[in-house]
Design an enzyme around this catalytic site. Structure first.
Site, mmCIF file in Angstrom:
data_model
loop_
_atom_site.group_PDB
_atom_site.id
_atom_site.type_symbol
_atom_site.label_atom_id
_atom_site.label_comp_id
_atom_site.label_asym_id
_atom_site.label_seq_id
_atom_site.Cartn_x
_atom_site.Cartn_y
_atom_site.Cartn_z
ATOM 1 N N GLY A 61 56.975 14.900 86.197
ATOM 2 C CA GLY A 61 57.726 14.399 85.050
ATOM 3 C C GLY A 61 57.962 15.526 84.071
ATOM 4 O O GLY A 61 57.283 16.558 84.141
ATOM 5 N N CYS A 88 52.407 17.570 90.539
ATOM 6 C CA CYS A 88 52.886 18.256 89.331
ATOM 7 C C CYS A 88 52.299 17.589 88.081
ATOM 8 O O CYS A 88 51.103 17.646 87.856
ATOM 9 C CB CYS A 88 54.409 18.302 89.334
ATOM 10 S SG CYS A 88 55.044 19.494 88.166
ATOM 11 N N TYR A 89 53.103 16.873 87.281
ATOM 12 C CA TYR A 89 52.547 16.194 86.099
ATOM 13 C C TYR A 89 51.466 15.194 86.539
ATOM 14 O O TYR A 89 50.442 15.031 85.872
ATOM 15 C CB TYR A 89 53.679 15.475 85.368
ATOM 16 C CG TYR A 89 53.238 14.717 84.137
ATOM 17 C CD1 TYR A 89 53.023 15.375 82.939
ATOM 18 C CD2 TYR A 89 53.034 13.338 84.187
ATOM 19 C CE1 TYR A 89 52.613 14.680 81.814
ATOM 20 C CE2 TYR A 89 52.628 12.636 83.069
ATOM 21 C CZ TYR A 89 52.422 13.310 81.881
ATOM 22 O OH TYR A 89 52.011 12.627 80.777
ATOM 23 N N HIS A 175 55.732 20.475 94.483
ATOM 24 C CA HIS A 175 56.500 19.305 94.923
ATOM 25 C C HIS A 175 56.648 19.320 96.449
ATOM 26 O O HIS A 175 57.581 19.940 96.964
ATOM 27 C CB HIS A 175 57.901 19.319 94.288
ATOM 28 C CG HIS A 175 57.890 19.090 92.821
ATOM 29 N ND1 HIS A 175 57.853 17.825 92.275
ATOM 30 C CD2 HIS A 175 57.894 19.946 91.781
ATOM 31 C CE1 HIS A 175 57.839 17.918 90.957
ATOM 32 N NE2 HIS A 175 57.861 19.190 90.629
ATOM 33 N N GLU A 177 57.802 16.987 98.156
ATOM 34 C CA GLU A 177 58.972 16.164 98.501
ATOM 35 C C GLU A 177 60.266 16.969 98.527
ATOM 36 O O GLU A 177 61.284 16.503 99.035
ATOM 37 C CB GLU A 177 59.096 14.990 97.511
ATOM 38 C CG GLU A 177 59.502 15.338 96.075
ATOM 39 C CD GLU A 177 58.344 15.806 95.195
ATOM 40 O OE1 GLU A 177 57.308 16.251 95.733
ATOM 41 O OE2 GLU A 177 58.485 15.760 93.951
ATOM 42 N N SER A 229 86.614 4.211 96.874
ATOM 43 C CA SER A 229 87.252 5.511 96.614
ATOM 44 C C SER A 229 87.574 6.231 97.914
ATOM 45 O O SER A 229 88.235 7.247 97.914
ATOM 46 C CB SER A 229 86.308 6.376 95.781
ATOM 47 O OG SER A 229 85.210 6.770 96.586
ATOM 48 N N GLY A 230 87.053 5.679 99.032
ATOM 49 C CA GLY A 230 87.291 6.349 100.308
ATOM 50 C C GLY A 230 86.163 7.295 100.663
ATOM 51 O O GLY A 230 86.063 7.762 101.785
ATOM 52 N N GLY A 231 85.302 7.592 99.696
ATOM 53 C CA GLY A 231 84.113 8.404 99.973
ATOM 54 C C GLY A 231 83.140 7.561 100.788
ATOM 55 O O GLY A 231 83.294 6.334 100.902
ATOM 56 N N ASP A 233 80.060 6.602 100.246
ATOM 57 C CA ASP A 233 79.226 5.590 99.568
ATOM 58 C C ASP A 233 79.981 4.275 99.392
ATOM 59 O O ASP A 233 79.477 3.197 99.727
ATOM 60 C CB ASP A 233 78.782 6.077 98.180
ATOM 61 C CG ASP A 233 78.095 7.416 98.252
ATOM 62 O OD1 ASP A 233 77.642 7.779 99.353
ATOM 63 O OD2 ASP A 233 78.017 8.107 97.219
ATOM 64 N N SER A 234 81.210 4.390 98.865
ATOM 65 C CA SER A 234 81.934 3.142 98.630
ATOM 66 C C SER A 234 82.392 2.533 99.952
ATOM 67 O O SER A 234 82.504 1.315 100.071
ATOM 68 C CB SER A 234 83.098 3.357 97.674
ATOM 69 O OG SER A 234 84.032 4.235 98.226
ATOM 70 N N LYS A 372 72.218 10.235 100.102
ATOM 71 C CA LYS A 372 73.427 10.379 100.904
ATOM 72 C C LYS A 372 73.163 10.394 102.409
ATOM 73 O O LYS A 372 73.867 9.751 103.170
ATOM 74 C CB LYS A 372 74.129 11.669 100.478
ATOM 75 C CG LYS A 372 75.503 11.845 101.021
ATOM 76 C CD LYS A 372 76.527 10.984 100.328
ATOM 77 C CE LYS A 372 76.973 11.602 99.041
ATOM 78 N NZ LYS A 372 77.899 10.776 98.287
#
Ligand code: XMP
Length: 516
Positions: A61, A88-89, A175, A177, A229-231, A233-234, A372
């Site tokens: 964080g 980390c934190y 980290h 990850e 949007s054609g990407g 994700d959508s 993604k």
């Protein structure tokens, strides 16, 4: 979904990479839930009714353990006999809670650091004596209570990894990850499989089923529209929503004028094949008017977000829809500063760019938990066409976030033509499949050149090509000089208003991928 699956809870202390931890856990086919850092032991007990809670990971964080009103951990959690890993934190707060010594240092360690592993046990089992890890911290642990022992150190910090001698409690200053930590996956596997004794019993199919069911339940007898949007994700959200809602769904493609050259035609062609209601809204003029004279990147993003919603509202009235579905994914949310303790990096148009007053019953975001490459996996499982699955990401606000300073017709024309050249030259090579994104930016700077023996004073165009796995971190691609030369020659030859082409050689962080 199967009940009582093995689960790791990630306690969110506001780090940019918090959710990445969740996703790394899912990669190992173990379920994870992100929960607030101030979750109580009682709340954890309640979650145990639903999940087999096998371990807790405390995220990093932005706070310092010496700051004011810092996010804290309930100390009673340490006594619950659930394995804990602090990162980390999270590593520092564990030490502070158990009365060890944490200090602020002047020589902060950011980026790649080599740590010396003194004891390769527990989370560090099977690791090398020197390990390449990714760090970003200002506080360091410099003394541990008697019950703890140090497992690794660096030149600047005596304790960068520790464990409790009798309880399954571990801390790592770095980290694991983040992909730059070379053996990060091994460290997390050690924690999940060896220390928490998890079984890999969670699968992606369960998630698809869960998302479809949630959409069905939320919309019920109503109707929804989806911003397309054609990407990727959508498109994936549309495919999921189509499965859940069939003819109760209308997909809306808004051409705001900042789309890539040829984009609208390509999207029309792809989506005409789908069995959904598909509406194209020509909105170039109203977007240009809305953005007239704006220079501040956040204002631009917010204005675009608002105008999108106003267009969607109009379509919703016509199609009698009460719900709006969006293709928001997790990095959009985290970078828009929506976690309790995280910073706003930029307002992604479909999250932080939303106006306060919205004429929809609810906004539904089926992919909001995913990254993604997970979305790409879902796309493959939904049998979406390959050209869609492999498309490079394209921001909702489009080329508008690649034009610095005021938006003008001239700059829009330049960015579209430059972008097309970058795409064409890269796609002639085998580089495209290795790149996350490649595009051009029109800067607000002009510089002197010489064209046809006469002085020219034109725009500076920047070319950006990035490699990444999830957009949370990214490296600039080391494109061959011959490719860069072709791009620069074509841009300056084919676009008279451009005199200089520069290549952006900045990683994320410290830069972001898009310039605005
Ligand atoms: P940044 O610039 O934040 O970009 O490093 C990370 C990834 O997100 C994309 N991006 C967006 N996508 N709406 C979107 O749907 C947005 O407002 C937006 N802004 C950035 C960017 O292209 C990159 O892949």
């Amino acid at each position: 979904m199967q009940t009582k699956i093995d689960t790791i809870l990630v306690l969110d202390f506001g780090g940019q990479y918090c959710h990445l931890i969740g996703r790394r856990i899912r990669e190992q086919e173990i379920y994870s839930e992100i929960v607030p850092h101030d979750i109580s032991p009682k709340e954890i007990e309640t979650l145990k009714v639903k999940f087999n809670v096998k371990g807790l990971i405390l995220s990093g964080g932005p706070a310092s353990v010496y700051g004011q009103n810092i996010p804290k951990l309930d100390p009673k959690i340490l006594k619950m006999d659930i394995p804990i890993l602090g990162l980390c934190y999270g590593h520092q707060i564990l030490v502070q809670l158990t009365e060890g010594k944490v200090e602020s240092v002047s020589c902060e360690e950011y980026g790649i650091v080599y740590v010396t592993v003194d004891k390769p046990v527990g989370v560090l089992e099977g690791l090398n004596c020197k390990e390449k890890v990714w760090m970003g911290h200002g506080d360091v642990v410099c003394g541990l209570p008697d019950d703890f022992e140090s497992l690794a150190h660096t030149d600047n910090c005596p304790v960068v990894a520790f464990r409790h001698k009798h309880m399954p409690i571990y801390g790592l200053q770095w980290h694991p990850e983040v992909i730059h930590t070379e053996n990060g996956a091994r460290m997390l596997q050690n924690f999940m499989f060896n220390i928490c004794k998890c079984e890999a019993n969670w699968h992606m199919e369960d998630l698809i089923e869960k998302m479809v069911q949630e959409l069905k339940t939320e919309v019920g007898e109503g109707r929804a529209i989806i911003g397309l949007s054609g990407g990727i994700d959508s498109s994936v959200s549309t495919a999921l929503a189509a499965r859940a809602l069939n003819e109760k769904l209308t997909a809306v493609y808004v051409d705001h004028g900042f789309m890539r050259e040829g984009e609208t035609g390509a999207i029309r062609e792809t989506f005409n094949k789908f069995k959904i209601n598909f509406v194209v809204v020509e909105a170039q003029e109203r977007f240009m008017k809305k953005l007239d004279g704006m220079t501040d990147p956040e204002c631009k993003r917010k204005a675009i977000g608002e105008e999108f919603i106003r267009v969607f509202e109009e379509v919703a009235i016509k199609s009698n829809a009460q719900y709006l579905i969006q293709g928001t994914i997790y990095p959009d949310i985290i970078e828009s500063g929506f976690s309790k303790n995280s910073e706003n990096i930029k307002s992604h148009h479909n999250v932080g760019g939303l106006p306060e007053k919205i004429e929809f019953k609810k906004i539904l975001e089926p992919l909001r938990e995913l990254y993604k490459d997970e979305v790409r996996k879902v796309a493959k499982m939904l049998d979406l066409p390959n050209e869609l699955v492999n498309r490079q990401p394209f921001p909702g606000p489009g080329l508008a976030v690649r034009i610095i300073g005021p938006l003008t017709e001239e700059k829009v024309r330049i960015v579209k033509r430059s972008d097309k050249i970058v795409r064409e030259e890269i796609e002639k090579t085998d580089l495209a499949e290795k790149l996350w994104q490649y595009f051009a930016v029109v800067t607000d700077t002009k510089a002197t050149g010489v064209k046809g023996d006469t002085r020219a004073y034109g725009y500076v165009v920047a070319v950006r090509a990035m490699e990444s796995r999830d957009a949370m971190t990214a490296s600039f691609a080391k494109l061959p000089y011959e490719v860069l030369e072709k791009i620069s020659t074509r841009i300056t030859n084919e676009i008279p208003e451009v005199t200089h082409v520069v290549y952006d050689i900045t990683h994320k962080p410290p830069a972001t991928i898009e310039w605005e």
